[in-house]
Design a protein around this motif. Structure first.
Motif, PDB file in Angstrom:
ATOM      1  N   GLY A   1     -25.851 -12.087  18.891  1.00  0.00           N
ATOM      2  CA  GLY A   1     -26.412 -13.094  18.001  1.00  0.00           C
ATOM      3  C   GLY A   1     -27.140 -14.169  18.764  1.00  0.00           C
ATOM      4  N   PRO A   2     -28.057 -14.865  18.097  1.00  0.00           N
ATOM      5  CA  PRO A   2     -28.828 -15.915  18.763  1.00  0.00           C
ATOM      6  C   PRO A   2     -27.965 -17.148  19.025  1.00  0.00           C
ATOM      7  CG  PRO A   2     -29.323 -15.930  16.436  1.00  0.00           C
ATOM      8  CD  PRO A   2     -28.388 -14.779  16.667  1.00  0.00           C
ATOM      9  N   ASN A   3     -28.535 -18.143  19.679  1.00  0.00           N
ATOM     10  CA  ASN A   3     -27.817 -19.400  19.930  1.00  0.00           C
ATOM     11  C   ASN A   3     -27.341 -19.992  18.612  1.00  0.00           C
ATOM     12  OD1 ASN A   3     -30.241 -19.991  22.399  1.00  0.00           O
ATOM     13  ND2 ASN A   3     -28.099 -19.647  22.815  1.00  0.00           N
ATOM     14  N   GLY A   4     -26.098 -20.426  18.617  1.00  0.00           N
ATOM     15  CA  GLY A   4     -25.564 -21.087  17.426  1.00  0.00           C
ATOM     16  C   GLY A   4     -25.132 -20.128  16.339  1.00  0.00           C
ATOM     17  N   ALA A   5     -25.105 -18.834  16.624  1.00  0.00           N
ATOM     18  CA  ALA A   5     -24.731 -17.853  15.596  1.00  0.00           C
ATOM     19  C   ALA A   5     -23.252 -17.974  15.222  1.00  0.00           C
ATOM     20  CB  ALA A   5     -25.019 -16.446  16.098  1.00  0.00           C
ATOM     21  N   GLY A   6     -22.454 -18.478  16.151  1.00  0.00           N
ATOM     22  CA  GLY A   6     -21.019 -18.599  15.880  1.00  0.00           C
ATOM     23  C   GLY A   6     -20.181 -17.673  16.739  1.00  0.00           C
ATOM     24  N   LYS A   7     -20.780 -17.067  17.752  1.00  0.00           N
ATOM     25  CA  LYS A   7     -20.059 -16.126  18.621  1.00  0.00           C
ATOM     26  C   LYS A   7     -18.913 -16.828  19.348  1.00  0.00           C
ATOM     27  CE  LYS A   7     -23.741 -15.243  21.133  1.00  0.00           C
ATOM     28  NZ  LYS A   7     -24.747 -16.144  20.549  1.00  0.00           N
ATOM     29  N   SER A   8     -19.253 -17.925  20.018  1.00  0.00           N
ATOM     30  CA  SER A   8     -18.216 -18.631  20.780  1.00  0.00           C
ATOM     31  C   SER A   8     -17.142 -19.172  19.862  1.00  0.00           C
ATOM     32  CB  SER A   8     -18.833 -19.789  21.568  1.00  0.00           C
ATOM     33  OG  SER A   8     -19.702 -19.290  22.538  1.00  0.00           O
TER      34      SER A   8
ATOM     35  N   ALA B   1     -16.117 -17.884  17.135  1.00  0.00           N
ATOM     36  CA  ALA B   1     -15.242 -16.758  16.791  1.00  0.00           C
ATOM     37  C   ALA B   1     -14.294 -16.450  17.947  1.00  0.00           C
ATOM     38  CB  ALA B   1     -16.084 -15.533  16.455  1.00  0.00           C
ATOM     39  N   ILE B   2     -14.839 -16.369  19.159  1.00  0.00           N
ATOM     40  CA  ILE B   2     -14.021 -16.084  20.343  1.00  0.00           C
ATOM     41  C   ILE B   2     -12.928 -17.142  20.516  1.00  0.00           C
ATOM     42  CG2 ILE B   2     -14.086 -16.081  22.883  1.00  0.00           C
ATOM     43  CD1 ILE B   2     -15.240 -13.535  21.899  1.00  0.00           C
ATOM     44  N   ASN B   3     -13.304 -18.416  20.329  1.00  0.00           N
ATOM     45  CA  ASN B   3     -12.338 -19.494  20.528  1.00  0.00           C
ATOM     46  C   ASN B   3     -11.234 -19.478  19.480  1.00  0.00           C
ATOM     47  OD1 ASN B   3     -13.783 -20.272  22.730  1.00  0.00           O
ATOM     48  ND2 ASN B   3     -14.853 -21.959  21.721  1.00  0.00           N
ATOM     49  N   CYS B   4     -11.571 -19.032  18.279  1.00  0.00           N
ATOM     50  CA  CYS B   4     -10.529 -18.902  17.240  1.00  0.00           C
ATOM     51  C   CYS B   4      -9.568 -17.774  17.607  1.00  0.00           C
ATOM     52  CB  CYS B   4     -11.150 -18.616  15.878  1.00  0.00           C
ATOM     53  SG  CYS B   4     -12.013 -20.030  15.192  1.00  0.00           S
ATOM     54  N   ILE B   5     -10.119 -16.698  18.159  1.00  0.00           N
ATOM     55  CA  ILE B   5      -9.262 -15.568  18.541  1.00  0.00           C
ATOM     56  C   ILE B   5      -8.328 -15.977  19.683  1.00  0.00           C
ATOM     57  CG2 ILE B   5      -9.240 -13.209  19.456  1.00  0.00           C
ATOM     58  CD1 ILE B   5     -12.053 -12.866  18.189  1.00  0.00           C
ATOM     59  N   SER B   6      -8.870 -16.729  20.645  1.00  0.00           N
ATOM     60  CA  SER B   6      -8.088 -17.035  21.845  1.00  0.00           C
ATOM     61  C   SER B   6      -7.126 -18.196  21.657  1.00  0.00           C
ATOM     62  CB  SER B   6      -9.028 -17.344  23.001  1.00  0.00           C
ATOM     63  OG  SER B   6      -9.709 -18.552  22.730  1.00  0.00           O
TER      64      SER B   6
ATOM     65  N   GLY C   1     -19.329 -30.219   7.875  1.00  0.00           N
ATOM     66  CA  GLY C   1     -20.654 -29.901   7.333  1.00  0.00           C
ATOM     67  C   GLY C   1     -21.096 -28.462   7.474  1.00  0.00           C
ATOM     68  N   ILE C   2     -20.731 -27.773   8.594  1.00  0.00           N
ATOM     69  CA  ILE C   2     -21.235 -26.405   8.738  1.00  0.00           C
ATOM     70  C   ILE C   2     -20.099 -25.384   8.838  1.00  0.00           C
ATOM     71  CG2 ILE C   2     -23.415 -27.095   9.854  1.00  0.00           C
ATOM     72  CD1 ILE C   2     -22.030 -25.917  12.456  1.00  0.00           C
ATOM     73  N   THR C   3     -20.402 -24.207   8.348  1.00  0.00           N
ATOM     74  CA  THR C   3     -19.455 -23.104   8.495  1.00  0.00           C
ATOM     75  C   THR C   3     -19.919 -22.281   9.691  1.00  0.00           C
ATOM     76  OG1 THR C   3     -19.162 -23.110   6.118  1.00  0.00           O
ATOM     77  CG2 THR C   3     -18.343 -21.189   7.295  1.00  0.00           C
ATOM     78  N   ALA C   4     -19.273 -22.486  10.826  1.00  0.00           N
ATOM     79  CA  ALA C   4     -19.724 -21.838  12.061  1.00  0.00           C
ATOM     80  C   ALA C   4     -19.361 -20.357  12.063  1.00  0.00           C
ATOM     81  CB  ALA C   4     -19.120 -22.535  13.267  1.00  0.00           C
TER      82      ALA C   4
ATOM     83  N   LYS D   1     -25.920 -17.181  11.811  1.00  0.00           N
ATOM     84  CA  LYS D   1     -25.443 -18.280  10.956  1.00  0.00           C
ATOM     85  C   LYS D   1     -24.015 -18.038  10.476  1.00  0.00           C
ATOM     86  CE  LYS D   1     -30.074 -19.487   9.554  1.00  0.00           C
ATOM     87  NZ  LYS D   1     -31.128 -19.022   8.671  1.00  0.00           N
ATOM     88  N   GLY D   2     -23.159 -17.593  11.386  1.00  0.00           N
ATOM     89  CA  GLY D   2     -21.743 -17.452  11.071  1.00  0.00           C
ATOM     90  C   GLY D   2     -21.360 -16.163  10.370  1.00  0.00           C
ATOM     91  N   LYS D   3     -22.362 -15.386   9.979  1.00  0.00           N
ATOM     92  CA  LYS D   3     -22.053 -14.147   9.235  1.00  0.00           C
ATOM     93  C   LYS D   3     -22.394 -12.914  10.064  1.00  0.00           C
ATOM     94  CE  LYS D   3     -22.342 -15.317   4.369  1.00  0.00           C
ATOM     95  NZ  LYS D   3     -22.743 -16.734   4.224  1.00  0.00           N
ATOM     96  N   VAL D   4     -21.666 -11.805   9.814  1.00  0.00           N
ATOM     97  CA  VAL D   4     -22.038 -10.519  10.397  1.00  0.00           C
ATOM     98  C   VAL D   4     -23.095  -9.921   9.486  1.00  0.00           C
ATOM     99  CG1 VAL D   4     -21.255  -8.188  10.909  1.00  0.00           C
ATOM    100  CG2 VAL D   4     -19.809 -10.138  11.484  1.00  0.00           C
ATOM    101  N   ILE D   5     -24.317  -9.718  10.037  1.00  0.00           N
ATOM    102  CA  ILE D   5     -25.379  -9.226   9.166  1.00  0.00           C
ATOM    103  C   ILE D   5     -25.614  -7.724   9.338  1.00  0.00           C
ATOM    104  CG2 ILE D   5     -26.563 -11.431   8.853  1.00  0.00           C
ATOM    105  CD1 ILE D   5     -28.454 -10.640  11.099  1.00  0.00           C
ATOM    106  N   ALA D   6     -25.047  -7.136  10.394  1.00  0.00           N
ATOM    107  CA  ALA D   6     -25.124  -5.679  10.541  1.00  0.00           C
ATOM    108  C   ALA D   6     -24.030  -5.260  11.497  1.00  0.00           C
ATOM    109  CB  ALA D   6     -26.482  -5.267  11.100  1.00  0.00           C
ATOM    110  N   ALA D   7     -23.462  -4.080  11.302  1.00  0.00           N
ATOM    111  CA  ALA D   7     -22.415  -3.612  12.200  1.00  0.00           C
ATOM    112  C   ALA D   7     -22.421  -2.100  12.278  1.00  0.00           C
ATOM    113  CB  ALA D   7     -21.053  -4.115  11.721  1.00  0.00           C
TER     114      ALA D   7
END
Ligand SMILES: Nc1ncnc2c1ncn2[C@@H]1O[C@H](COP(=O)(O)OP(=O)(O)OP(=O)(O)O)[C@@H](O)[C@H]1O
Ligand SMILES: [Mg+2]
Lengths: 309, 413
Positions: free
Chosen positions: A34-41, A43-48, A13-16, A207-213
């Motif tokens: 990013g705020p809670n639920g942004a998808g940080k973890s 992303a980290i878990n996919c990398i690791s 259902g969601i694109t983390a 919400k799973g996206k990079v909005i500024a970098a």
């Protein structure tokens, strides 16, 4: 060096994590904010390798995590957001365990254990069972377990969440030490001050996206040399908000309970601002901050980065 | 490099287990306590119900002699006697040592003499240091021989016809009808025709100074050991979930070490715990029931093998179930039916037939039953060969299956 390209991870259902790309170079700390639920973890878990990404590629120290998974993993250290420690065993026994998972043994392991214990300030507590540790001490040990094998790349997932100031200092200090030794670090947090202090480059996620970098400086420029004013109160005539724009304010957020605006040199025009806002309703509390990444986040998303600020 | 990791997993698991002294002691103490309770319940006046060893030397080896011997293997008698077939020389040795209650020797032409209406004899040797069991056996032999005598006298005609049948002479339908009527008639008159028995039970008492120690407890002993295996294998399989909830297993996915090395560490740790339990319980058996010391080695090996087989099964279920709680509930819930049907609560010999049919097919039941044929029934050690190979194959197969389930388990949230 950690290189992430077009990473995608979906859960039912969601694109983390939604097509994100970034990289952390040797001797650099890259912050993921990013705020809670942004998808940080996620992303980290996919990398690791804890999670399998649906698409995209990850390279660690030049090794692709799919085609060269063992070499990639050997070059990587992970400090997961959730503690990963044997509570019943001593700090020392935990370190032996994680060291052995990275192929360390014998005297080499022993000397590394003593080194990292000093790095995180736990050398005198190493024989105690982890369950007797404070939250901050556990976090420090969790960190120490990840750096035994001197990884070229390190992933830190909110390493300082919920820790005492002393433990936080230990952790930030140890992270900077690794950076100076040439480690490529990815650091996730929702503490703005930490990001500003540590990170060379930053990406703000929502919400799973990079909005500024960009660098901290580059991102600050996006909000300009302005101050953030938060006015808590009870507002009824929100239709009159045009008056705020007329005095040169940029409205970040407006609701019946709270108004946030960006304005140049708040100290000189505060009376004017207050007078204008009082025409909208009753003001109970005023808070002035220098524009920072927090204001950028609010500007981009209309929400605060942390629920408690 | 990875063997050091496996060793670390092994050592950590051991350290954790020995820190949880309560859990470890319960795995051993509960079965021992249960055994105590069973023996209290089973004994009529608070004493353990005795179990005797009945040695049989069947020199005749015919249908009838087997029928005779088999009567000790039925109904309530089956619970009181462990039947062991022995040669004359073996039996004499065992009786000399005082290790059996009764020895029955059936003479060579038992059936032939019986059919020929000649006197036939069964030698009954009693162990004087026991009272009740040899008495029961004696009464039983008496009853059987009396019965045999009555049959001989009352149905002599029919027996002749029966003999003709056996020797292949034709017999007509009319003969059979006549026989039935005669039998009916004879039975009607049975009460008036009591004659002294013609099968003589020759009684003999051997002197012995060693009191035999086989008791109900010894009979229960293998089941008790298997109960401890069930408890401990369940607990140790559940340890995977404990490691998982502490975040250990998922973090391992980010390390270069293969998950199979973690499995090897856990497997060897479990094996050592089963050996530990076997040594403790075997030692207890050594003290309480004079188990021969040379049997201890086999006991240890067998318990380790059986324990690992049960552990593999429990682990399989634990890995499939979605949460720690469900895994714990299901595997713990399985322990009791497995114990009941698998011969740990009641010995197989005293279970209803349908239960035995199921119980023997359960992994613990199968392994216990095989063990008993060697340990209780004194069959040759080679009887354990096929079950051992079966168990080993099962363990290896389950290791492969569990290993493949483990990666999914590790990734699960
Ligand atoms: N295994 C999972 N199954 C289903 N949904 C998941 C799973 N892991 C994460 N999510 C969802 O993905 C989204 C991103 O979660 P994630 O943990 O990456 O956020 P985060 O940025 O790390 O937040 P926090 O600051 O709270 O740690 C959330 O909506 C979360 O509910
Ligand atoms: Mg997170």
């Amino acid at each position: 060096m950690i290189e992430v390209k077009n990473l995608i991870k979906q859960f039912a259902g969601i694109t983390a994590v939604d097509t994100i790309s970034f990289s952390a170079k040797t001797g650099e700390i890259f912050g993921l904010l990013g705020p809670n639920g942004a998808g940080k973890s996620t992303a980290i878990n996919c990398i690791s390798g804890l999670l399998k990404a649906d698409d995209g590629s990850v390279e660690i120290n030049g090794y692709n995590t799919n085609s060269d998974s063992n070499k990639a993993k050997s070059s990587l250290g992970l400090v997961p957001q959730e503690l990963a420690l044997y509570e019943d065993l001593s700090a020392y026994e935990n370190l032996v365990f994680w060291g052995s998972a990275y192929g360390l043994s014998g005297e080499k392991l022993e000397s590394r254990i003593q080194e990292v214990l000093v790095d995180v300030g736990l050398e005198t507590r190493q024989k105690e069972p982890v369950k007797q540790f404070s939250g901050g001490m556990k976090r420090r040990l969790n960190f120490a377990c990840a750096i035994l094998h001197k990884p070229a790349a390190l992933l830190l997932d909110e390493p300082t969440v919920g820790v005492d100031p002393q433990s936080r200092e230990h952790l930030l200090h140890a992270t900077l030490k690794l950076k100076h030794a040439g480690t490529a670090v990815i650091y996730t947090t929702h503490y703005m001050e930490e990001a500003e202090r540590l990170c060379d480059h930053l990406a703000i996620m929502d919400k799973g996206k990079v909005i500024a970098a960009g660098t901290v400086e580059q991102l600050r420029k996006q909000v300009g040399e302005r101050d953030l004013i938060t006015l808590v109160g009870n507002y009824k005539n929100l239709d009159n908000k045009q008056q705020l724009l007329d005095i040169g304010a940029e409205i970040l957020e407006i609701s019946s309970e709270e108004i946030r605006i960006l304005i140049p040199e708040a100290s000189t025009c505060l009376t004017q601002v207050l007078a204008t806002v009082e025409s909208l309703g009753q003001v109970n509390q005023v808070n002035i901050q220098q524009a920072n990444l927090e204001s950028l986040f609010i500007k981009l998303t209309g929400r605060a980065l942390r629920d408690d600020t | 490099m990875n063997s050091f990791f496996s060793y670390t997993v092994f050592r950590n698991t051991q350290t954790k287990l020995f820190k949880e002294k309560w859990q470890l002691s319960m795995w051993i103490l509960i079965p021992v306590m249960m055994a105590g309770l069973f023996s209290l319940i089973s004994g009529s006046d608070g004493n353990a119900r005795p179990v005797g060893t009945l040695l049989v030397t069947d020199n005749d080896g015919s249908f009838l002699s087997q029928l005779f011997v088999g009567s000790f293997n039925q109904g309530p008698l089956a619970e009181m006697f462990i039947l062991k077939a022995k040669t004359k020389e073996q039996a004499i040795k065992i009786m000399d040592k005082g290790e059996a209650s009764v020895w029955l020797e059936i003479e060579k032409d038992f059936t032939q003499n019986f059919l020929d209406e000649k006197p036939t004899s069964i030698k009954l040797v009693k162990n004087p240091s026991q009272k009740i069991l040899p008495q029961i056996a004696e009464t039983m032999v008496g009853t059987l021989s009396d019965g045999g005598h009555y049959i001989q006298l009352l149905f002599s005609k029919e027996l002749k016809q029966f003999k003709n049948l056996l020797t292949g002479k034709n017999i007509s339908d009319a003969d059979i009808a006549l026989m039935t009527v005669q039998i009916k008639h004879t039975i009607d008159n049975l009460e008036d025709q009591l004659f002294p028995p013609q099968i003589k039970a020759e009684k003999q008492v051997v002197k012995t100074n060693k009191a035999p120690s086989k008791s109900f407890m010894l009979f229960m002993f293998p089941g008790i050991m298997f109960m401890a295996l069930l408890f401990s294998s369940q607990g140790m399989a559940q340890d995977f979930w404990k490691d998982k909830t502490q975040g250990i297993i998922s973090r391992l996915l980010s390390s270069p070490v293969g998950l199979n090395h973690y499995m090897i560490g856990k497997l060897s740790s479990s094996a050592i715990i089963f050996v530990f339990i076997a040594i403790l319980l075997g030692g207890l058996g050594l003290i309480l029931f004079n188990i021969e010391i040379k049997k201890i080695g086999v006991i240890i090996l067998w318990l380790m093998l059986s324990g690992l087989a049960l552990w593999s099964l429990m682990l399989f279920l634990s890995l499939l179930l979605p949460t720690e709680k469900s895994a714990n509930l299901v595997t713990q819930g399985m322990v009791f039916p497995l114990m009941m049907l698998g011969g740990s609560f009641f010995p197989f010999d005293s279970m209803p037939k349908w239960m035995v049919v199921i119980g023997e097919k359960l992994p613990n039941g199968y392994l216990l039953q095989s063990f008993n044929s060697w340990f209780i029934k004194d069959q040759a050690l080679s009887i354990l060969l096929i079950p051992a190979i079966t168990a080993l194959t099962f363990i290896v197969l389950m290791f492969i299956i569990n290993n493949s389930l483990f990666a999914k388990f590790a990734r699960r949230r």
